[in-house]
Write a protein that holds these residues in place. Structure first.
Motif: not given
Length: 472
Positions: A434-457
């Motif tokens: 739900g948060e823009f990482v790229v908006r209108n071809r410009q980077f607007v994200g933030k280092a560390g925003y990404g979450s580590y995903l635990k995955r199902k079997k």
């Protein structure tokens, strides 16, 4: 703040329809027509596709290899991925024989901490199989949510595992609910051919390909499939590059074996002649498996269209030409293996696949996102656009033309493997949860925003695994 993407064309693996998409608290809250826009931020997507965020199942960021380390780390690599429409990556934890698996996982957590701008997860390399490893695997799955294990059949005396290790890994994966991934090349034969080439004074980059012929990949793929059948387990063959390997995967699937195949953009559009470029430029195209003769491309495209191959990964593994690839001047075996591909994975598949009529729009979404989410325990949180899923959305302009170039890419590496290639279609804006990482071809994200995903079997919800896209 809530967001409303209006007037876009939603494309999933199964459907194409015009709709508005309401985003609230990082999730898709509603999909419909004429959704009310009071109190929300409105994003106009008229004339553009809305794709689920791409999932790249095959990256190597901040990875040591051949006495050096990949140029792109978890920050620059995920920024580039986002510009390419990817909102989730799955990277590989490399292990050391004799050391606890947990050490490798912790090392990769440290590499990625506070750096990733999009969500991420890990696969785990298995280089040996013994009682200590077997004792650790349940913890790896239950506590870390790592449900895919990588076995190398190549890189003798570095990563290569023997057939016994592969077979025992397949048995353990069947019992524990994990998916086994293989780098399928016959490392022993490659080692012999490589030593012979050097003995004869053949040191140029093209000999990287000539000492790793497609028969070597086909043989190893077939052997891995046979062992999978014997173990009644499940297998995912990474970076399929040639017709020989496609044939073995198809044969296994026709027998009813639980075998899946991935290819990469470089094998779909580049060929072996690139390794013959003068002034050592061929070193830029040294990766494994190597680029093949051009006719293999048709076999790969047909396999994607017919469902014999199901996914596309980047195999992102970037090394600078200056100072890194150059380590192999005079000895092709010392050229660090890998290339910069994370940013252009989806654009190339769209331009050369959808626009050229090789695959459908639905297949494009399945190959870049949905099937990967299902195979690697992320569906339906990731991999589709539906109420309740993570709001990972790519707003995509299907008609813009651009030229891929080092001058405009966002990777840290000093060259682009697809330099000068014209493509049609480009992500305009990219949202992750739900948060823009790229908006209108410009980077607007933030280092560390990404979450580590635990995955199902693997196979927890087999109906997701067995869904297929009709061939069109």
């Amino acid at each position: 703040m809530r967001k409303l993407i209006k007037n876009g064309t939603v494309v999933t693996a199964a459907d194409i329809y015009e709709a508005d998409v309401l985003i609230e608290d990082g999730k898709i809250a509603a999909i419909g027509t004429d959704l009310k826009s009071e109190g929300v931020e409105v994003i106009d997507a008229t004339g553009r596709y809305l794709f689920p965020g791409g999932i790249d199942p095959h990256t190597h960021l901040d990875m040591p290899f051949g006495g050096t380390v990949t140029r792109d780390d978890f920050e620059t690599g995920t920024v580039a991925a986002a510009f390419g429409g990817t909102t989730t990556i799955i990277d590989f934890c490399l292990t050391n024989k004799g050391e606890p698996l947990g050490n490798a996982i912790q090392t990769w957590h440290e590499k990625s901490k506070d750096k990733a701008v999009i969500d991420y997860s890990f696969h785990l390399m298995i280089g040996e199989m013994n009682d200590d490893v077997l004792r650790e695997l349940p913890q790896v799955i239950h506590e870390e949510g790592i449900t895919s294990f990588k076995v190398f059949m190549a890189y003798k005396n570095v990563f290569q595992a023997d057939d016994g290790t592969l077979y025992r890994t397949l048995l353990a994966a069947k019992e524990l609910g994990a998916l086994v991934m293989v780098h399928a090349e016959n490392g022993d034969v490659i080692d012999y051919l490589t030593r012979q080439a050097l003995k004869e004074g053949n040191t140029d980059p093209i000999y990287h390909a000539l000492t790793r012929p497609p028969e070597i990949e086909g043989e190893a793929t077939g052997r891995a499939c046979q062992l999978t059948g014997l173990a009644n387990s499940q297998l995912y063959v990474v970076h399929v590059s040639c017709a020989d390997a496609v044939e073995k995967i198809t044969e296994a699937r026709n027998k009813g074996l639980d075998v899946w195949g991935e290819t990469c953009p470089q094998y779909l559009v580049l060929d072996r002649s690139y390794l013959e470029r003068p002034n050592f430029e061929g070193a830029k195209y040294v990766w494994s498996p190597p680029l093949r003769e051009k006719w293999h491309q048709d076999a790969l495209w047909n396999a994607l269209k017919n469902g014999q191959l199901q996914t596309i990964g980047s195999d992102q593994c970037s090394f600078d030409f200056k100072g890194q690839k150059e380590l192999g001047r005079g000895d092709f075996t010392k050229i660090p293996n890998g290339g910069p591909t994370i940013e252009d994975r989806m654009s190339i598949l769209f331009s050369e696949g959808v626009k050229q009529g090789r695959i459908t729009l639905n297949q494009f979404v399945d190959i870049t996102s949905t099937r990967i989410a299902k195979l690697f325990g992320l569906f339906p949180q990731k991999g589709t656009i539906a109420v309740g899923t993570d709001a990972d959305i790519v707003i995509f302009d299907a008609n813009v033309e651009r030229v891929i170039s080092r001058e405009t890419h966002h990777m840290a590496v000093d060259y682009n493997a697809f330099e000068g290639m014209k493509v049609i279609g480009e992500p305009v804006s990219v949202l992750c949860r739900g948060e823009f990482v790229v908006r209108n071809r410009q980077f607007v994200g933030k280092a560390g925003y990404g979450s580590y995903l635990k995955r199902k079997k693997y196979g927890e919800d087999m109906k997701h695994q067995q869904d297929s896209i009709p061939v069109q």
